[in-house]
Design an enzyme around this catalytic site. Structure first.
Site, PDB file in Angstrom:
ATOM      1  N   TYR A 104       0.856  -1.190   0.000  1.00  0.00           N
ATOM      2  CA  TYR A 104       0.000   0.000   0.000  1.00  0.00           C
ATOM      3  C   TYR A 104       0.891   1.238   0.000  1.00  0.00           C
ATOM      4  O   TYR A 104       1.926   1.286   0.661  1.00  0.00           O
ATOM      5  CB  TYR A 104      -0.888   0.020   1.236  1.00  0.00           C
ATOM      6  CG  TYR A 104      -1.896  -1.100   1.325  1.00  0.00           C
ATOM      7  CD1 TYR A 104      -2.894  -1.241   0.368  1.00  0.00           C
ATOM      8  CD2 TYR A 104      -1.863  -2.015   2.376  1.00  0.00           C
ATOM      9  CE1 TYR A 104      -3.828  -2.266   0.451  1.00  0.00           C
ATOM     10  CE2 TYR A 104      -2.800  -3.040   2.466  1.00  0.00           C
ATOM     11  CZ  TYR A 104      -3.778  -3.162   1.502  1.00  0.00           C
ATOM     12  OH  TYR A 104      -4.706  -4.172   1.584  1.00  0.00           O
ATOM     13  N   PHE A 126      -1.499  -7.266   1.524  1.00  0.00           N
ATOM     14  CA  PHE A 126      -2.887  -6.942   1.842  1.00  0.00           C
ATOM     15  C   PHE A 126      -3.109  -6.516   3.292  1.00  0.00           C
ATOM     16  O   PHE A 126      -4.186  -6.038   3.638  1.00  0.00           O
ATOM     17  CB  PHE A 126      -3.831  -8.111   1.499  1.00  0.00           C
ATOM     18  CG  PHE A 126      -3.839  -8.468   0.050  1.00  0.00           C
ATOM     19  CD1 PHE A 126      -4.424  -7.623  -0.885  1.00  0.00           C
ATOM     20  CD2 PHE A 126      -3.240  -9.631  -0.408  1.00  0.00           C
ATOM     21  CE1 PHE A 126      -4.414  -7.933  -2.239  1.00  0.00           C
ATOM     22  CE2 PHE A 126      -3.230  -9.951  -1.757  1.00  0.00           C
ATOM     23  CZ  PHE A 126      -3.822  -9.102  -2.667  1.00  0.00           C
TER      24      PHE A 126
END
Length: 242
Positions: free
Chosen positions: A89, A100
């Site tokens: 991210y 994730f």
């Protein structure tokens, strides 16, 4: 750590971003050390470290602070499942070095919401309550789920900014090592980037499941929509047989 969930974000500290391009500062489980040492000694590894060092010298904000955390928390002899993502991210405080997963106290990104949505649809497992335990998947990692991205660093606000800089060579080597191991492993390849690694896996010995990436852009899109893929129930059935 209490994070600013909404409104203005506080300044990043040294623990929230990458501060070193020296792999000796990135812990890994001992079973991975031959692979990581060989990679960082190679020309591709040296090129990657040079790139990271240059970006840090230019004051680029790079996440996560520990790029090899998946290899730190899940030693090779413990791997029973591999979930393969794309890159970390790129939002502040989100990436924690596991595909994730987000750090405790951080709002769930859309991809992770869809993972929990499919988990509930498929197995009836309710999603964790936000903010505790939130979206951190550390427990999965310590239970034998290798949460690996194909690229292991990214710059703030710049998705895929470190793709093609060399990390793929290391993650290829990690996947080859898992595939060559004695223990049957389930590989969950979510999205086109993850599925490029399919050829590295011995499908005659391991379980390989394919689906679109769980992001909102592709989770419901044919030919392999993530929502409805049933990977969690298939994984449970396969592991019970093992």
């Amino acid at each position: 750590m209490t994070l600013p969930l909404f409104g203005a974000l506080s300044p990043l500290g040294a623990a929230d971003r990458l501060t070193s391009a020296d792999p000796s500062d990135w812990p890994v489980a001992s079973g991975w050390r031959p692979v990581t040492d060989a990679f960082f000694a190679s020309s591709s590894g040296q090129k990657l470290l040079g790139f990271l060092g240059g970006r840090l010298a230019d004051n680029a904000v790079i996440f996560p602070p520990r790029p090899l955390r998946a290899l730190e928390l899940t030693p090779p002899e413990a791997v029973r499942v591999v979930i393969l993502g794309q890159d970390p991210y790129h939002g502040r405080y989100q990436a924690e070095g596991l595909a994730f997963s987000v750090a405790p106290g951080v709002p769930l990104p859309p991809s992770l919401r869809n993972i929990f949505k499919e988990l509930q649809r498929d197995l009836g497992t309710p999603p964790p309550q936000f903010p505790e335990p939130g979206g951190s998947l550390v427990r999965w990692a310590t239970d034998g789920v290798l949460l690996l991205n194909t690229c292991l660093t990214v710059e703030e606000g710049r998705p895929a900014s470190h793709a093609g800089q060399g990390w793929e060579g290391l993650t290829d080597a990690v996947i080859r090592q898992v595939s060559a191991g004695d223990q049957p492993v389930a590989f969950l390849l979510w999205g086109a980037h993850a599925q490029t690694k399919r050829a590295l896996i011995d499908a005659s010995r391991h379980k390989v499941l394919l689906a679109n990436h769980p992001s909102p852009l592709s989770a419901l899109r044919p030919p392999l929509p993530f929502i409805g893929c049933g990977h969690f129930s298939q994984l449970r059935e396969w592991r019970e047989k093992q």
